[in-house]
Design a protein around this motif. Structure first.
Motif: not given
Length: 329
Positions: A131, A72-76, A4, A97, A70, A100-101
């Motif tokens: 993270e 089902e996301t792994e990176w923001v 994201t 958050f 945001l 999430k990283k």
């Protein structure tokens, strides 16, 4: 890989372009403007920034609802100017958050708190520093749009996290590396914007190339003093994440901070310069916050003080320039 990106400006747009070069990445791109979101969904390019860049609809989807972006996301990736980040994500809670990283592409300080973005995310949302990572240049959005060879450094206390995101950003026109000096790289990225302001101001006043060279060499001394005071991590200040990022921001035709400073040096007020640019110069907000942070550190920082005195104390530009000239070595 689900990513994201928060922010629809030129740097956010450039990062979406870079990330979408990876055919395994799926990007959720949040921006506040509903019309821009609809335009991107329909015509697959940002109408306001780097509009020549066309995005593959199967890899990039624009969102106006931040909470949905945001899910089902792994990176923001945070790509909003620091002065507006707190407001933009005010509706979010620590739960949004979790797991999430967080990667900050922001080269500024949260003004209301005088906090680094990484520290703000730790305190406000409980995101562990391990993270998180930050993106350092040298890399201008406009050259990304033209696919000119660029370089990015990802800094994070976890080498694994930093390297993982560096791999996601690597493509045929972007070379990446990972380092662990997150605070040093973050402070350096902030200071280089302030130095670019000073470079523009003094250029606008008529200072020549000889002075500019001395200004930048002294800027490296100020960066060294601040980052060594902030963190004792191992670092090479002559590498691209530090010296390289400083040089491109201080000298490039694409540098907003240099352009903003140049207008100030030529007699523009802050307000009139902001109106004419119609873009954010991070250094303007950062110099006030950084000055508040470092004023008790008992460091010799003539360029930071010069820029603060001109922009916030509104002291005589010629008088401050005369003082600065005598303080540089």
């Amino acid at each position: 890989m689900r990513i994201t990106v928060i922010g629809g400006g030129s740097w956010g747009t450039a990062l979406v372009k870079i990330l979408s070069e990876n055919n395994t990445a799926r990007i959720k791109w949040w921006m506040r403007d509903k019309e821009m979101v609809q335009h991107i969904r329909t015509l697959h390019h940002n109408p306001k920034y780097l509009s020549s860049v066309e995005f593959h609809p199967s890899r990039v989807k624009a969102y106006n609802n931040l909470k949905n972006a945001l899910k089902e996301t792994e990176w923001v990736v945070l790509a909003i100017p620091a002065a507006f980040l707190e407001e933009a994500i005010a509706e979010l809670k620590p739960k949004h958050f979790e797991g999430k990283k967080i990667v900050s592409a922001i080269k500024g300080i949260i003004p209301s708190k005088n906090e680094l973005v990484t520290d703000f995310m730790c305190r406000q949302f409980g995101v562990p520093l391990e993270e998180q990572a930050i993106i350092a240049g040298p890399c201008h959005a406009e050259e990304v749009a033209q696919e000119k060879q660029s370089y990015l450094t990802i800094a994070g206390p976890s080498q694994t996290v930093a390297q993982s995101f560096a791999t996601l950003l690597a493509c045929r026109y972007v070379k990446t590396q990972a380092i662990t000096d997150i605070y040093g790289a973050e402070y350096s990225a902030i200071i280089k914007n302030i130095v670019a302001l000073a470079s523009g101001i003094t250029h606008g006043l008529g200072a020549g190339d000889n002075f500019q060279a001395v200004l930048i060499s002294n800027a490296m001394l100020e960066i060294e003093r601040v980052v060594n005071r902030a963190s004792q991590a191992s670092r090479n200040l002559l590498s691209s994440a530090y010296l390289g990022d400083l040089l491109v921001t201080a000298y490039s035709q694409f540098s907003r901070n240099r352009a903003f400073g140049n207008m100030i040096g030529r007699g523009y007020t802050v307000h009139s310069a902001q109106l004419e640019m119609n873009m954010i110069a991070e250094g303007y907000y950062a110099v006030n916050s950084l000055y508040q942070v470092v004023k008790s550190w008992d460091l010799e920082l003539p360029i930071i003080e010069f820029t603060y005195n001109v922009l916030y104390k509104k002291n005589s530009l010629k008088k401050e320039f005369s003082i600065l000239k005598n303080r540089l070595v």
